[in-house]
Motif scaffolding. Sequence first.
Motif, PDB file in Angstrom:
ATOM      1  N   ILE A 101      61.954  58.638  13.008  1.00  0.00           N
ATOM      2  CA  ILE A 101      63.386  58.492  13.282  1.00  0.00           C
ATOM      3  C   ILE A 101      63.706  57.051  13.693  1.00  0.00           C
ATOM      4  N   GLY A 102      62.918  56.505  14.601  1.00  0.00           N
ATOM      5  CA  GLY A 102      63.140  55.133  15.048  1.00  0.00           C
ATOM      6  C   GLY A 102      62.978  54.122  13.929  1.00  0.00           C
ATOM      7  N   ALA A 103      61.959  54.294  13.108  1.00  0.00           N
ATOM      8  CA  ALA A 103      61.734  53.376  11.993  1.00  0.00           C
ATOM      9  C   ALA A 103      62.854  53.485  10.960  1.00  0.00           C
ATOM     10  N   HIS A 104      63.315  54.698  10.710  1.00  0.00           N
ATOM     11  CA  HIS A 104      64.431  54.891   9.781  1.00  0.00           C
ATOM     12  C   HIS A 104      65.652  54.118  10.271  1.00  0.00           C
ATOM     13  N   ALA A 105      65.959  54.259  11.551  1.00  0.00           N
ATOM     14  CA  ALA A 105      67.102  53.542  12.127  1.00  0.00           C
ATOM     15  C   ALA A 105      66.888  52.032  12.054  1.00  0.00           C
ATOM     16  N   ALA A 106      65.677  51.580  12.348  1.00  0.00           N
ATOM     17  CA  ALA A 106      65.388  50.142  12.352  1.00  0.00           C
ATOM     18  C   ALA A 106      65.544  49.530  10.958  1.00  0.00           C
ATOM     19  N   VAL A 107      64.967  50.165   9.964  1.00  0.00           N
ATOM     20  CA  VAL A 107      65.005  49.636   8.608  1.00  0.00           C
ATOM     21  C   VAL A 107      66.417  49.708   8.014  1.00  0.00           C
ATOM     22  N   SER A 108      67.144  50.766   8.357  1.00  0.00           N
ATOM     23  CA  SER A 108      68.473  50.977   7.775  1.00  0.00           C
ATOM     24  C   SER A 108      69.600  50.362   8.592  1.00  0.00           C
ATOM     25  N   GLY A 109      69.292  49.906   9.802  1.00  0.00           N
ATOM     26  CA  GLY A 109      70.321  49.320  10.654  1.00  0.00           C
ATOM     27  C   GLY A 109      71.247  50.344  11.276  1.00  0.00           C
ATOM     28  N   PHE A 110      70.759  51.572  11.476  1.00  0.00           N
ATOM     29  CA  PHE A 110      71.566  52.639  12.057  1.00  0.00           C
ATOM     30  C   PHE A 110      71.338  52.720  13.560  1.00  0.00           C
ATOM     31  N   PRO A 111      72.370  53.007  14.338  1.00  0.00           N
ATOM     32  CA  PRO A 111      72.152  53.371  15.742  1.00  0.00           C
ATOM     33  C   PRO A 111      71.651  54.817  15.811  1.00  0.00           C
ATOM     34  N   ILE A 112      71.126  55.197  16.977  1.00  0.00           N
ATOM     35  CA  ILE A 112      70.659  56.568  17.209  1.00  0.00           C
ATOM     36  C   ILE A 112      71.396  57.126  18.416  1.00  0.00           C
ATOM     37  N   ARG A 119      60.568  55.954  23.752  1.00  0.00           N
ATOM     38  CA  ARG A 119      59.792  55.457  22.611  1.00  0.00           C
ATOM     39  C   ARG A 119      60.634  54.570  21.707  1.00  0.00           C
ATOM     40  N   TYR A 120      61.885  54.940  21.510  1.00  0.00           N
ATOM     41  CA  TYR A 120      62.736  54.099  20.666  1.00  0.00           C
ATOM     42  C   TYR A 120      62.847  52.696  21.257  1.00  0.00           C
ATOM     43  N   SER A 121      63.061  52.614  22.548  1.00  0.00           N
ATOM     44  CA  SER A 121      63.192  51.307  23.213  1.00  0.00           C
ATOM     45  C   SER A 121      61.900  50.506  23.140  1.00  0.00           C
ATOM     46  N   ALA A 122      60.790  51.182  23.319  1.00  0.00           N
ATOM     47  CA  ALA A 122      59.497  50.493  23.369  1.00  0.00           C
ATOM     48  C   ALA A 122      59.028  50.003  22.002  1.00  0.00           C
ATOM     49  N   TYR A 123      59.337  50.744  20.939  1.00  0.00           N
ATOM     50  CA  TYR A 123      58.775  50.424  19.633  1.00  0.00           C
ATOM     51  C   TYR A 123      59.803  49.946  18.605  1.00  0.00           C
ATOM     52  N   PHE A 124      61.074  50.124  18.910  1.00  0.00           N
ATOM     53  CA  PHE A 124      62.143  49.718  17.990  1.00  0.00           C
ATOM     54  C   PHE A 124      63.259  49.066  18.802  1.00  0.00           C
ATOM     55  N   ALA A 125      62.919  47.958  19.433  1.00  0.00           N
ATOM     56  CA  ALA A 125      63.813  47.308  20.392  1.00  0.00           C
ATOM     57  C   ALA A 125      65.136  46.862  19.778  1.00  0.00           C
ATOM     58  N   ASP A 126      65.182  46.643  18.477  1.00  0.00           N
ATOM     59  CA  ASP A 126      66.412  46.190  17.841  1.00  0.00           C
ATOM     60  C   ASP A 126      67.370  47.327  17.497  1.00  0.00           C
ATOM     61  N   VAL A 127      66.935  48.563  17.643  1.00  0.00           N
ATOM     62  CA  VAL A 127      67.794  49.705  17.324  1.00  0.00           C
ATOM     63  C   VAL A 127      68.760  49.952  18.482  1.00  0.00           C
ATOM     64  N   ARG A 128      70.049  50.045  18.166  1.00  0.00           N
ATOM     65  CA  ARG A 128      71.046  50.347  19.195  1.00  0.00           C
ATOM     66  C   ARG A 128      70.978  51.836  19.511  1.00  0.00           C
ATOM     67  N   LEU A 129      70.822  52.128  20.799  1.00  0.00           N
ATOM     68  CA  LEU A 129      70.749  53.510  21.274  1.00  0.00           C
ATOM     69  C   LEU A 129      72.022  53.879  21.990  1.00  0.00           C
ATOM     70  N   ILE A 130      72.556  55.027  21.654  1.00  0.00           N
ATOM     71  CA  ILE A 130      73.700  55.596  22.357  1.00  0.00           C
ATOM     72  C   ILE A 130      73.120  56.742  23.161  1.00  0.00           C
TER      73      ILE A 130
END
Length: 135
Positions: A101-112, A119-130
């Motif tokens: 899920i995190g990688a999908h968001a990271a590659v596609s530029g989607f927020p979650i 885990r999202y914060s630790a491994y996909f720091a560029d993904v915007r989390l809501i």
Amino acid sequence: MLLVDTNVLVDVLEDDPEWADWSVGQLRAQSKIHKLAINPIIYAELSTVFSTVEMLDGTVANLGLAMIEIPRPALFLAGKAFLRYRRRGGSKTNVLGDFFIGAHAAVSGFPILTRDTRRYSAYFADVRLIAPDAG
């Protein structure tokens, strides 16, 4: 497009006493800004709440969730992030879904939209989390 994490959907479907109001409110608010979506990993995790595929598909449709595929670069990134997790001492073996899920968001530029940001914060720091703790 906004990926809706499984925990948010389960909050709503099971009327979680602590989180249902937040999750419903966020789904309503975010649907005015983004197209809400799930991917096959979220779909599979969500299936545990339903007894038939038809019930799950009906709920996905009723919630207005788009079903989107995970691009191959995201699948590759998920495996690499999971490997980093294991090399850093991560011992849980049931968390690979979060990495997809995190990688999908990271590659596609989607927020979650999620309640579980660790885990999202630790491994996909560029993904915007809501999330509740994201302000």
